[in-house]
Write an enzyme that holds these catalytic residues in place. Structure first.
Site, PDB file in Angstrom:
ATOM      1  N   ARG A   1      42.518  27.605  56.016  1.00 40.12           N
ATOM      2  CA  ARG A   1      41.513  28.658  55.828  1.00 40.12           C
ATOM      3  C   ARG A   1      40.153  28.093  55.393  1.00 40.12           C
ATOM      4  O   ARG A   1      39.467  28.681  54.559  1.00 40.12           O
ATOM      5  CB  ARG A   1      41.985  29.698  54.808  1.00 40.12           C
ATOM      6  CG  ARG A   1      43.053  30.644  55.327  1.00 40.12           C
ATOM      7  CD  ARG A   1      42.484  31.626  56.347  1.00 40.12           C
ATOM      8  NE  ARG A   1      43.470  32.638  56.663  1.00 40.12           N
ATOM      9  CZ  ARG A   1      43.541  33.824  56.067  1.00 40.12           C
ATOM     10  NH1 ARG A   1      42.653  34.173  55.163  1.00 40.12           N
ATOM     11  NH2 ARG A   1      44.474  34.673  56.405  1.00 40.12           N
TER      12      ARG A   1
ATOM     13  N   ARG B   1      30.183  37.138  60.409  1.00 38.60           N
ATOM     14  CA  ARG B   1      31.240  38.150  60.460  1.00 38.60           C
ATOM     15  C   ARG B   1      30.675  39.539  60.754  1.00 38.60           C
ATOM     16  O   ARG B   1      31.291  40.316  61.474  1.00 38.60           O
ATOM     17  CB  ARG B   1      31.983  38.115  59.115  1.00 38.60           C
ATOM     18  CG  ARG B   1      33.033  39.164  58.866  1.00 38.60           C
ATOM     19  CD  ARG B   1      34.286  38.885  59.651  1.00 38.60           C
ATOM     20  NE  ARG B   1      35.321  39.840  59.297  1.00 38.60           N
ATOM     21  CZ  ARG B   1      35.365  41.093  59.728  1.00 38.60           C
ATOM     22  NH1 ARG B   1      34.433  41.526  60.550  1.00 38.60           N
ATOM     23  NH2 ARG B   1      36.330  41.896  59.355  1.00 38.60           N
TER      24      ARG B   1
ATOM     25  N   ARG C   1      35.626  33.789  54.247  1.00 40.71           N
ATOM     26  CA  ARG C   1      34.634  34.539  53.472  1.00 40.71           C
ATOM     27  C   ARG C   1      34.047  33.824  52.266  1.00 40.71           C
ATOM     28  O   ARG C   1      33.061  34.285  51.710  1.00 40.71           O
ATOM     29  CB  ARG C   1      35.231  35.887  53.056  1.00 40.71           C
ATOM     30  CG  ARG C   1      35.343  36.842  54.242  1.00 40.71           C
ATOM     31  CD  ARG C   1      36.102  38.101  53.892  1.00 40.71           C
ATOM     32  NE  ARG C   1      37.490  37.753  53.635  1.00 40.71           N
ATOM     33  CZ  ARG C   1      38.507  38.615  53.695  1.00 40.71           C
ATOM     34  NH1 ARG C   1      38.275  39.882  53.976  1.00 40.71           N
ATOM     35  NH2 ARG C   1      39.728  38.220  53.451  1.00 40.71           N
TER      36      ARG C   1
ATOM     37  N   TYR D   1      55.484  40.643  60.257  1.00 39.58           N
ATOM     38  CA  TYR D   1      54.366  41.587  60.440  1.00 39.58           C
ATOM     39  C   TYR D   1      54.676  42.607  61.536  1.00 39.58           C
ATOM     40  O   TYR D   1      54.324  43.776  61.424  1.00 39.58           O
ATOM     41  CB  TYR D   1      53.079  40.824  60.788  1.00 39.58           C
ATOM     42  CG  TYR D   1      52.483  40.105  59.603  1.00 39.58           C
ATOM     43  CD1 TYR D   1      51.716  40.789  58.661  1.00 39.58           C
ATOM     44  CD2 TYR D   1      52.709  38.753  59.400  1.00 39.58           C
ATOM     45  CE1 TYR D   1      51.185  40.136  57.562  1.00 39.58           C
ATOM     46  CE2 TYR D   1      52.183  38.089  58.305  1.00 39.58           C
ATOM     47  CZ  TYR D   1      51.427  38.787  57.381  1.00 39.58           C
ATOM     48  OH  TYR D   1      50.904  38.147  56.288  1.00 39.58           O
TER      49      TYR D   1
ATOM     50  N   ASP E   1      43.822  34.059  64.699  1.00 42.80           N
ATOM     51  CA  ASP E   1      44.769  34.596  63.717  1.00 42.80           C
ATOM     52  C   ASP E   1      46.172  34.582  64.305  1.00 42.80           C
ATOM     53  O   ASP E   1      46.341  34.716  65.521  1.00 42.80           O
ATOM     54  CB  ASP E   1      44.386  36.023  63.319  1.00 42.80           C
ATOM     55  CG  ASP E   1      45.070  36.405  62.016  1.00 42.80           C
ATOM     56  OD1 ASP E   1      44.510  36.117  60.951  1.00 42.80           O
ATOM     57  OD2 ASP E   1      46.186  36.963  62.066  1.00 42.80           O
TER      58      ASP E   1
HETATM   59  O1  CP3 Z   1      40.147  28.500  58.887  1.00 37.78           O
HETATM   60  C1  CP3 Z   1      41.292  28.746  59.320  1.00 37.78           C
HETATM   61  O2  CP3 Z   1      42.332  28.457  58.687  1.00 37.78           O
HETATM   62  C2  CP3 Z   1      41.447  29.274  60.735  1.00 37.78           C
HETATM   63  C3  CP3 Z   1      41.709  30.621  60.951  1.00 37.78           C
HETATM   64  C4  CP3 Z   1      42.927  31.387  60.420  1.00 37.78           C
HETATM   65  C5  CP3 Z   1      42.829  32.743  60.027  1.00 37.78           C
HETATM   66  N1  CP3 Z   1      44.094  33.207  59.792  1.00 37.78           N
HETATM   67  C6  CP3 Z   1      41.578  33.518  59.936  1.00 37.78           C
HETATM   68  C7  CP3 Z   1      41.547  34.772  59.153  1.00 37.78           C
HETATM   69  C8  CP3 Z   1      44.277  31.023  60.343  1.00 37.78           C
HETATM   70  C9  CP3 Z   1      44.929  29.671  60.607  1.00 37.78           C
HETATM   71  C10 CP3 Z   1      44.994  32.190  59.948  1.00 37.78           C
HETATM   72  C11 CP3 Z   1      46.467  32.230  59.818  1.00 37.78           C
HETATM   73  C12 CP3 Z   1      47.100  33.445  59.282  1.00 37.78           C
HETATM   74  N2  CP3 Z   1      46.751  34.745  59.494  1.00 37.78           N
HETATM   75  C13 CP3 Z   1      48.285  33.428  58.513  1.00 37.78           C
HETATM   76  C14 CP3 Z   1      49.079  32.188  58.136  1.00 37.78           C
HETATM   77  C15 CP3 Z   1      48.484  31.483  56.974  1.00 37.78           C
HETATM   78  C16 CP3 Z   1      48.598  32.237  55.674  1.00 37.78           C
HETATM   79  O3  CP3 Z   1      47.549  32.656  55.173  1.00 37.78           O
HETATM   80  O4  CP3 Z   1      49.718  32.403  55.186  1.00 37.78           O
HETATM   81  C17 CP3 Z   1      48.607  34.768  58.209  1.00 37.78           C
HETATM   82  C18 CP3 Z   1      49.800  35.247  57.391  1.00 37.78           C
HETATM   83  C19 CP3 Z   1      47.634  35.594  58.839  1.00 37.78           C
HETATM   84  C20 CP3 Z   1      47.589  37.079  58.860  1.00 37.78           C
HETATM   85  C21 CP3 Z   1      46.357  37.612  58.229  1.00 37.78           C
HETATM   86  N3  CP3 Z   1      45.099  37.523  58.793  1.00 37.78           N
HETATM   87  C22 CP3 Z   1      46.233  38.295  56.997  1.00 37.78           C
HETATM   88  C23 CP3 Z   1      47.386  38.596  56.053  1.00 37.78           C
HETATM   89  C24 CP3 Z   1      44.880  38.611  56.845  1.00 37.78           C
HETATM   90  C25 CP3 Z   1      44.277  39.435  55.739  1.00 37.78           C
HETATM   91  C26 CP3 Z   1      44.111  38.694  54.493  1.00 37.78           C
HETATM   92  C27 CP3 Z   1      42.699  38.228  54.369  1.00 37.78           C
HETATM   93  O5  CP3 Z   1      42.500  37.068  53.944  1.00 37.78           O
HETATM   94  O6  CP3 Z   1      41.805  39.032  54.662  1.00 37.78           O
HETATM   95  C28 CP3 Z   1      44.169  38.090  57.948  1.00 37.78           C
HETATM   96  C29 CP3 Z   1      42.723  38.139  58.208  1.00 37.78           C
HETATM   97  C30 CP3 Z   1      42.021  36.829  58.381  1.00 37.78           C
HETATM   98  N4  CP3 Z   1      42.454  35.801  59.177  1.00 37.78           N
HETATM   99  C31 CP3 Z   1      40.756  36.462  57.819  1.00 37.78           C
HETATM  100  C32 CP3 Z   1      40.455  35.180  58.300  1.00 37.78           C
HETATM  101  C33 CP3 Z   1      39.218  34.374  58.046  1.00 37.78           C
HETATM  102  C34 CP3 Z   1      39.893  37.339  56.934  1.00 37.78           C
HETATM  103  C35 CP3 Z   1      39.309  38.463  57.758  1.00 37.78           C
HETATM  104  C36 CP3 Z   1      37.841  38.730  57.576  1.00 37.78           C
HETATM  105  O7  CP3 Z   1      37.005  37.822  57.545  1.00 37.78           O
HETATM  106  O8  CP3 Z   1      37.524  39.916  57.487  1.00 37.78           O
END
Ligand code: CP3
Length: 347
Positions: free
Chosen positions: A26, A39, A30, A150, A76
């Site tokens: 990650r 974003r 943000r 999910y 994602d």
């Molecule tokens: O920089 C990176 O790592 C690359 C991008 C990436 C994202 N999600 C972007 C993202 C990666 C590799 C993921 C993987 C992901 N997504 C996982 C596995 C890793 C982990 O965190 O356990 C999971 C479970 C998800 C599912 C997911 N996506 C959730 C639960 C959420 C909401 C939680 C949150 O942080 O908002 C997301 C959204 C998400 N995926 C964001 C980002 C940058 C935030 C959304 C935003 O900017 O509005």
């Protein structure tokens, strides 16, 4: 330096490297002001991921700011359910919300349409052109169990009671899910590789919810099958597996049995165990507590020091889970400097 000068890729391929490589799960997100600016240009998070110009920029931002040794595709794990036709929304303050798939009929209704993910492959091709030669480009997907969590529960805030009930009481239903997700994930990762991903990571974020027997059936078995199918086509592409939250013994079984090239380790596994029982099998990636990156100061410095002291150089420096939103930029900058300045400890 080795021939290719790519620290992460070389280490993943079992070569010796002169410096401990560094990237952060990650690392785009943000906590970066430039990410927040980008974003708002997208109508929602799904559109953001599926707009190659925006996703390319998001992938490159942390590389430009911090010079990490790997760039991870900005996307994602829930794009796979999206391309299976499952309704998906990211709601502010709630995270992802999907239309839950709770029975065989709903599962049979899903149709894999990889064309929906064409923008992701375009992003990889665009990133590849802009990336410094020494930076490894990583693709990724969710592992079948975590994606099924999910898909079956529809959201993640309350844990995954329905997916867990399926794991213990309805294994045929969950097995059917595994079959669907195996095929989709295999094709998806294959296309990521064709588009330029040099290695891939499988995120099994919810592996820790399962007991030992379930872990074997729903984490080890599907991962092993996926890696073996992927390797049959792409023998040279390393795979990182990350069964987050499981026990030390299950981590060991995972690294011994799945065929992963490198093991991602969360911050609950003691470093002495990582060194003695996991690094002796394969290289590891991890496992600084993301909370310590928020906190900074001596607690972070001491933890970085412990990692360098305890783990041998067969190691990619990373966090034990993703960067948290409230992480101060200066702490990330200091972490990068600490890792770059640290002397390799003799193995
Ligand atoms: O920089 C990176 O790592 C690359 C991008 C990436 C994202 N999600 C972007 C993202 C990666 C590799 C993921 C993987 C992901 N997504 C996982 C596995 C890793 C982990 O965190 O356990 C999971 C479970 C998800 C599912 C997911 N996506 C959730 C639960 C959420 C909401 C939680 C949150 O942080 O908002 C997301 C959204 C998400 N995926 C964001 C980002 C940058 C935030 C959304 C935003 O900017 O509005």
């Amino acid at each position: 330096m080795s021939e290719s000068d790519k620290l992460v890729l070389d280490l993943l391929k079992g070569k010796e490297v002169l410096q401990r490589p560094l990237w952060l799960m990650r690392q785009a997100g943000r906590y970066l002001p430039e990410y927040r600016m980008l974003r708002v240009q997208a109508k929602n998070f799904l559109d953001f991921c599926l707009t190659p110009e925006l996703a390319t920029e998001a992938t490159l931002q942390p590389i430009r700011r911090f010079g990490f040794d790997a760039a991870i595709l900005f996307a994602d794990i829930l794009l796979v359910p999206h391309a299976l036709g499952q309704d998906l929304q990211f709601l502010d303050g709630e995270g992802p919300v999907l239309e839950a798939v709770t029975d065989e009929a709903a599962l049979r209704n899903l149709v894999w349409n990889m064309e929906l993910l064409e923008p992701v492959f375009k992003t990889l091709r665009m990133v590849k052109k802009e990336l410094p030669d020494e930076t490894t480009l990583l693709g990724f997907a969710g592992a079948p169990w975590t994606v099924a969590c999910y898909m079956i529960d529809g959201r993640g805030r309350q844990g995954f009671p329905r997916a867990l009930a399926a794991a213990s009481q309805n294994p045929d239903f969950l097995q059917h899910f595994m079959t669907v997700l195996h095929q989709a994930t295999l094709e998806y990762l294959g296309c990521q590789i064709e588009a330029g991903a040099e290695a891939v990571q499988l995120f099994d974020s919810w592996a820790g919810l399962l007991d030992d027997q379930q872990f074997r059936r729903w984490v080890i078995e599907p991962t092993k099958k996926l890696i073996s199918a992927l390797k049959a086509e792409y023998a040279d592409i390393p795979v990182i597996g990350f069964p987050r939250g499981t026990s030390p013994e299950n981590y060991r079984a995972f690294v011994l049995e799945t065929g992963v090239d490198t093991l991602g380790v969360d911050n609950n596994i003691p470093l002495a165990y990582v060194r003695g029982h996991l690094q002796s099998v394969k290289p590891v990636q991890g496992n600084l507590d993301p909370e310590l990156l928020v906190q900074g100061g001596d607690p972070m410095r001491n933890a970085v020091n412990d990692i360098f002291k305890t783990l041998n150089p067969n190691h990619i420096f990373n966090l034990g889970h993703g960067v948290l939103q409230q992480t101060p930029l200066e702490h990330v900058a200091e972490l990068v400097k600490l890792v770059r300045d640290a002397q390799q400890q003799p193995a």
